[in-house]
Design a protein around this motif. Structure first.
Motif, PDB file in Angstrom:
ATOM      1  N   ASN A  69      28.567  25.615  63.125  1.00  0.00           N
ATOM      2  CA  ASN A  69      28.210  24.601  64.110  1.00  0.00           C
ATOM      3  C   ASN A  69      29.364  24.398  65.092  1.00  0.00           C
ATOM      4  O   ASN A  69      30.409  25.056  64.998  1.00  0.00           O
ATOM      5  CB  ASN A  69      27.770  23.290  63.444  1.00  0.00           C
ATOM      6  N   ARG A  70      29.168  23.503  66.024  1.00  0.00           N
ATOM      7  CA  ARG A  70      30.135  23.295  67.107  1.00  0.00           C
ATOM      8  C   ARG A  70      31.459  22.723  66.601  1.00  0.00           C
ATOM      9  O   ARG A  70      32.480  22.805  67.288  1.00  0.00           O
ATOM     10  CB  ARG A  70      29.500  22.375  68.157  1.00  0.00           C
ATOM     11  N   SER A 127      25.864  20.132  56.936  1.00  0.00           N
ATOM     12  CA  SER A 127      27.311  20.087  56.720  1.00  0.00           C
ATOM     13  C   SER A 127      27.650  19.181  55.547  1.00  0.00           C
ATOM     14  O   SER A 127      27.024  18.142  55.346  1.00  0.00           O
ATOM     15  CB  SER A 127      28.020  19.559  57.973  1.00  0.00           C
ATOM     16  N   GLU A 147      24.070  17.803  65.166  1.00  0.00           N
ATOM     17  CA  GLU A 147      24.626  19.066  65.654  1.00  0.00           C
ATOM     18  C   GLU A 147      24.166  20.255  64.810  1.00  0.00           C
ATOM     19  O   GLU A 147      23.966  21.353  65.328  1.00  0.00           O
ATOM     20  CB  GLU A 147      26.155  18.977  65.676  1.00  0.00           C
ATOM     21  N   ASP A 148      23.987  20.053  63.508  1.00  0.00           N
ATOM     22  CA  ASP A 148      23.569  21.150  62.631  1.00  0.00           C
ATOM     23  C   ASP A 148      22.264  21.780  63.115  1.00  0.00           C
ATOM     24  O   ASP A 148      22.090  23.002  63.037  1.00  0.00           O
ATOM     25  CB  ASP A 148      23.406  20.651  61.197  1.00  0.00           C
ATOM     26  N   SER A 150      21.199  21.917  66.258  1.00  0.00           N
ATOM     27  CA  SER A 150      21.490  22.706  67.452  1.00  0.00           C
ATOM     28  C   SER A 150      22.239  23.990  67.111  1.00  0.00           C
ATOM     29  O   SER A 150      22.086  25.014  67.788  1.00  0.00           O
ATOM     30  CB  SER A 150      22.292  21.872  68.453  1.00  0.00           C
ATOM     31  N   ALA A 151      23.060  23.951  66.054  1.00  0.00           N
ATOM     32  CA  ALA A 151      23.722  25.178  65.600  1.00  0.00           C
ATOM     33  C   ALA A 151      22.713  26.193  65.102  1.00  0.00           C
ATOM     34  O   ALA A 151      22.876  27.412  65.298  1.00  0.00           O
ATOM     35  CB  ALA A 151      24.735  24.842  64.507  1.00  0.00           C
ATOM     36  N   SER A 182      18.449  15.418  67.956  1.00  0.00           N
ATOM     37  CA  SER A 182      18.916  16.715  68.437  1.00  0.00           C
ATOM     38  C   SER A 182      18.063  17.224  69.595  1.00  0.00           C
ATOM     39  O   SER A 182      18.586  17.680  70.616  1.00  0.00           O
ATOM     40  CB  SER A 182      18.906  17.730  67.282  1.00  0.00           C
TER      41      SER A 182
END
Length: 363
Positions: A69-70, A127, A147-148, A150-151, A182
């Motif tokens: 992820n980011r 995560s 974010e997960d 989008s990853a 998201s």
């Protein structure tokens, strides 16, 4: 999936979620400020064998994958592809949840079933949980877990079997809220489904049915802050009591969680909800971050909400649906409870999921 937050009455005792209704009138579930040693030293190695709570389908190809992820955290996933796929690129679905579950449970079942129906589907461990990276273990964050998703979209965009312009998302339970958050920001996603949805920021900050008083909220934040000092002094976080133990007298929805997470039906040793626990200070990042603030910005992309008629959590989908802009749809499953939509394939409306994504992820 609910989680424990600090006891606002007696910080010397450990209060289990069975006492939820007594404390706050269906408000935030509670735990005491008793330090529990860290039993989660490191993430598990990626399992080589099939260790899901559902059988492997002969209609799909399966592989274990990783992606970052980011924030640089390595996520572990199960990728499901239709076995009879042709050479062209396919639509893809990122699947996450429930809150406190792992990819070997409900999200994997959803992903495999949708792969049987022609989609590339990825179920992943968020995560800090399951086989994914991140320290300390069993920690959640509305930002990082948003974010997960989008990853996972990043991963799909680089995969040879995926049409990156035809990506959808499915969020289950607490990850329904994460999915909506998201997709509001990630315009690469073309359609989203929230199944048996929880808004974890709402339930942690306001309790069930928004029943927590300002005084209780202030006391919770006071205790969380002091727990931080304890954790800093110990050099490691304290953990809440084991999840989904039953001691008698629990509300029916807690019995339902136990029936899924603590019995052969859905038990998995890596799942937070299967007798493990979150860090005591996990609620902090949820208390001031209402993740559905920008839900209307998902429009003009479509949202499908799915919820059980008898689910204690139904109000989360109903209020999110009211706040969302068109196009949107709320599908209520007659007679279904919250956890029926985790794994009961005769209750989960997979035909509706298929038609929804076939329509909105069309080539």
């Amino acid at each position: 999936m609910p989680m424990n937050t600090p006891d606002t009455k007696n910080s010397a005792s450990v209060i289990h979620r069975r006492e939820l209704l007594k404390l706050t009138g269906a408000g935030v579930a509670a735990f005491g400020a008793v330090s529990i040693s860290n039993p989660f030293k490191a993430k598990a190695q990626m399992s080589k064998q099939w260790d899901k709570v559902f059988p492997l389908s002969d209609k799909i190809d399966h592989e274990k994958i990783t992606f970052k992820n980011r924030y640089g955290i390595t996520l572990s996933g199960d990728l499901y592809l239709p076995k009879d796929r042709a050479g062209g690129r396919l639509p893809a679905l990122a699947v996450g949840g429930p809150f406190g579950a792992v990819k070997e449970q409900s999200s994997g079942l959803y992903a495999q079933t949708m792969a049987e129906r022609g989609f590339v589907a990825l179920a992943f461990d968020p995560s800090y949980t399951g086989e994914s990276g991140g320290e300390p273990r069993n920690l959640a964050s509305p930002d990082i877990n948003t974010e997960d998703f989008s990853a996972a979209v990043d991963y799909f965009g680089l995969h040879a079997a995926v049409d990156r312009e035809r990506i959808g998302v499915i969020g289950i339970c607490g990850w329904g809220g994460m999915a909506l958050n998201s997709v509001a920001a990630d315009k690469r996603v073309k359609a989203v489904v929230a199944s048996t949805m929880y808004d974890m920021t709402r339930v942690m900050s306001k309790g069930y049915n928004d029943s927590v008083t300002p005084e209780q909220r202030a006391q919770t934040l006071e205790q969380l802050g002091r727990q931080r000092w304890t954790d800093a002094e110990n050099g490691a976080p304290a953990y809440q009591p084991p999840y989904n133990d039953l001691h008698g007298g629990e509300a029916q929805f807690l019995v339902d969680y136990h029936d899924y997470y603590r019995t052969p039906r859905g038990y998995h040793a890596r799942a937070v909800n299967s007798g493990n626990s979150w860090t005591q200070t996990t609620p902090l990042s949820f208390m001031n971050m209402p993740i559905l603030t920008y839900i209307a910005e998902i429009s003009p992309r479509p949202i499908l909400f799915i919820h059980g008629e008898k689910a204690h959590s139904r109000y989360f989908s109903e209020t999110a649906f009211a706040a969302a802009a068109e196009p949107k749809e709320l599908m209520i499953i007659p007679g279904a409870s919250h956890t029926d939509l985790y794994d009961k394939v005769d209750v989960i409306p997979f035909d509706k999921l298929t038609s929804f994504f076939n329509q909105h992820l069309a080539a």
